[in-house]
Write a protein that holds these residues in place. Sequence first.
Motif, PDB file in Angstrom:
ATOM      1  N   LEU A   1      71.440  40.203  74.797  1.00 31.59           N
ATOM      2  CA  LEU A   1      72.678  39.920  74.162  1.00 31.59           C
ATOM      3  C   LEU A   1      72.951  40.874  73.512  1.00 31.59           C
ATOM      4  N   LYS A   2      72.637  41.227  72.805  1.00 31.89           N
ATOM      5  CA  LYS A   2      73.379  42.102  71.565  1.00 31.89           C
ATOM      6  C   LYS A   2      73.435  43.953  72.298  1.00 31.89           C
ATOM      7  N   ASP A   3      72.008  44.122  73.573  1.00 36.12           N
ATOM      8  CA  ASP A   3      72.525  45.391  74.013  1.00 36.12           C
ATOM      9  C   ASP A   3      73.930  45.199  74.960  1.00 36.12           C
ATOM     10  N   GLY A   4      74.278  43.366  74.665  1.00 34.36           N
ATOM     11  CA  GLY A   4      75.550  43.465  76.522  1.00 34.36           C
ATOM     12  C   GLY A   4      76.470  43.933  75.232  1.00 34.36           C
ATOM     13  N   LEU A   5      76.570  43.204  73.946  1.00 36.01           N
ATOM     14  CA  LEU A   5      78.089  43.310  73.631  1.00 36.01           C
ATOM     15  C   LEU A   5      78.027  45.043  72.922  1.00 36.01           C
ATOM     16  N   ASP A   6      76.897  45.233  72.705  1.00 37.11           N
ATOM     17  CA  ASP A   6      76.734  46.445  72.492  1.00 37.11           C
ATOM     18  C   ASP A   6      76.939  47.474  73.361  1.00 37.11           C
ATOM     19  N   ALA A   7      76.891  47.496  74.784  1.00 38.49           N
ATOM     20  CA  ALA A   7      77.227  48.162  76.097  1.00 38.49           C
ATOM     21  C   ALA A   7      78.952  48.051  75.502  1.00 38.49           C
ATOM     22  N   TYR A   8      79.293  46.859  75.693  1.00 38.09           N
ATOM     23  CA  TYR A   8      80.864  45.685  75.544  1.00 38.09           C
ATOM     24  C   TYR A   8      81.656  47.441  73.582  1.00 38.09           C
ATOM     25  N   VAL A   9      80.914  46.746  73.471  1.00 41.20           N
ATOM     26  CA  VAL A   9      81.536  47.980  72.056  1.00 41.20           C
ATOM     27  C   VAL A   9      81.877  49.378  72.417  1.00 41.20           C
ATOM     28  N   TYR A  10      81.152  49.586  72.763  1.00 38.34           N
ATOM     29  CA  TYR A  10      80.822  51.158  73.142  1.00 38.34           C
ATOM     30  C   TYR A  10      80.882  52.329  74.579  1.00 38.34           C
TER      31      TYR A  10
ATOM     32  N   ALA B   1      74.881  48.901  79.712  1.00 37.32           N
ATOM     33  CA  ALA B   1      74.362  47.377  80.286  1.00 37.32           C
ATOM     34  C   ALA B   1      74.183  47.501  81.679  1.00 37.32           C
ATOM     35  N   ARG B   2      73.366  48.939  82.293  1.00 42.10           N
ATOM     36  CA  ARG B   2      72.320  48.576  83.909  1.00 42.10           C
ATOM     37  C   ARG B   2      71.343  48.511  82.529  1.00 42.10           C
ATOM     38  N   ALA B   3      70.608  48.868  81.890  1.00 43.18           N
ATOM     39  CA  ALA B   3      69.554  49.131  81.878  1.00 43.18           C
ATOM     40  C   ALA B   3      69.105  47.954  81.223  1.00 43.18           C
ATOM     41  N   MET B   4      70.436  46.666  80.484  1.00 42.54           N
ATOM     42  CA  MET B   4      70.195  45.714  79.684  1.00 42.54           C
ATOM     43  C   MET B   4      69.712  44.158  80.883  1.00 42.54           C
ATOM     44  N   CYS B   5      70.319  44.837  81.966  1.00 46.66           N
ATOM     45  CA  CYS B   5      70.864  43.852  83.217  1.00 46.66           C
ATOM     46  C   CYS B   5      69.044  43.848  84.180  1.00 46.66           C
ATOM     47  N   LEU B   6      68.864  45.069  84.168  1.00 45.99           N
ATOM     48  CA  LEU B   6      67.302  45.162  84.513  1.00 45.99           C
ATOM     49  C   LEU B   6      65.722  44.043  84.126  1.00 45.99           C
ATOM     50  N   THR B   7      66.366  43.809  82.256  1.00 45.92           N
ATOM     51  CA  THR B   7      65.822  43.226  81.797  1.00 45.92           C
ATOM     52  C   THR B   7      65.110  42.044  82.021  1.00 45.92           C
ATOM     53  N   ASP B   8      66.309  41.455  83.090  1.00 47.38           N
ATOM     54  CA  ASP B   8      66.189  39.699  83.427  1.00 47.38           C
ATOM     55  C   ASP B   8      65.903  39.760  84.713  1.00 47.38           C
ATOM     56  N   ASP B   9      65.016  40.560  85.222  1.00 48.34           N
ATOM     57  CA  ASP B   9      64.112  40.320  86.047  1.00 48.34           C
ATOM     58  C   ASP B   9      62.634  39.818  85.324  1.00 48.34           C
ATOM     59  N   GLU B  10      62.428  41.038  83.490  1.00 50.89           N
ATOM     60  CA  GLU B  10      61.499  40.376  83.339  1.00 50.89           C
ATOM     61  C   GLU B  10      61.515  38.968  83.196  1.00 50.89           C
ATOM     62  N   VAL B  11      62.706  38.549  82.194  1.00 52.22           N
ATOM     63  CA  VAL B  11      62.762  36.921  82.122  1.00 52.22           C
ATOM     64  C   VAL B  11      62.551  36.028  83.670  1.00 52.22           C
TER      65      VAL B  11
ATOM     66  N   ILE C   1      77.654  39.610  81.456  1.00 53.41           N
ATOM     67  CA  ILE C   1      78.308  40.569  80.552  1.00 53.41           C
ATOM     68  C   ILE C   1      78.031  42.183  80.739  1.00 53.41           C
ATOM     69  N   GLY C   2      76.999  42.602  81.532  1.00 53.83           N
ATOM     70  CA  GLY C   2      76.765  43.595  81.386  1.00 53.83           C
ATOM     71  C   GLY C   2      77.735  43.858  83.202  1.00 53.83           C
ATOM     72  N   GLU C   3      77.689  43.233  84.087  1.00 56.20           N
ATOM     73  CA  GLU C   3      78.923  43.331  84.996  1.00 56.20           C
ATOM     74  C   GLU C   3      80.542  43.287  84.287  1.00 56.20           C
ATOM     75  N   ASP C   4      80.846  42.868  83.676  1.00 50.40           N
ATOM     76  CA  ASP C   4      82.145  42.834  82.908  1.00 50.40           C
ATOM     77  C   ASP C   4      82.086  43.922  82.608  1.00 50.40           C
ATOM     78  N   VAL C   5      81.241  44.435  81.537  1.00 55.64           N
ATOM     79  CA  VAL C   5      81.718  46.050  81.149  1.00 55.64           C
ATOM     80  C   VAL C   5      81.824  47.063  81.763  1.00 55.64           C
TER      81      VAL C   5
END
Length: 218
Positions: free
Chosen positions: A132-141, A147-157, A202-206
């Motif tokens: 969530l934090k990385d997704g919002l950071d990706a949105y801001v910047y 955004a893509r790297a954050m989404c890869l973490t979903d596999d770990e979850v 959110i990553g996809e939205d960014v």
Amino acid sequence: MSTRVTFDRELRALQQDILRMGSLVEQAVYKAVEALVKRDPVLAKEVMTGDDAIDALRLAIENRCVRLIATQQPIARDLRTLVTGIKIILNLERMGDHAVDIARAAMCVCKHLPPEPMETIPRMARLVQQMLKDGLDAYVYDDINKARAMCLTDDEVDELFNHTFSALVEYMENNPHTVACVAYLLMIARYLERIADRATNIGEDVIYLVTGEWQELN
């Protein structure tokens, strides 16, 4: 020129409100998991009552986006900014709802728990909060790489969820008298997995905001 300056100011204020909403959701997820780990009904109650603020902020932001679309008739990047804002707050609101679900379920879990899931669930929570934090950071910047790297973490979850699910099912099979309360741990793990999916959205939205193209990352 003054109209453009005013519009830019509105967009910046919109972004700040979205970040404020994201911060409230981050706190809600953290408190909900802490309520589980510490068996703290006060923290659980804070999550439940705090959801009203998240819902109210979502409504205010959505109304602002609709008003700006209607009055400014934005195109290109400006239109994507407003559309993305609406999509992000809807995902954030659902994350907040899942945090409430976790808080409620946390108060129904047995005091004596299998140790392994009680290690993996907080690990899941930490990954979800970082997503969530990385997704919002990706949105801001406008950072599509983050955004893509954050989404890869979903596999770990997902992997942790599957491991937790199997461990809990086995535990309940061996200890059938615990099913009524240990099953709530399954629910909590599922809610965390769903929050990770929302973070991926959110990553996809960014990526759409920056590139104008939709990409399926989940």
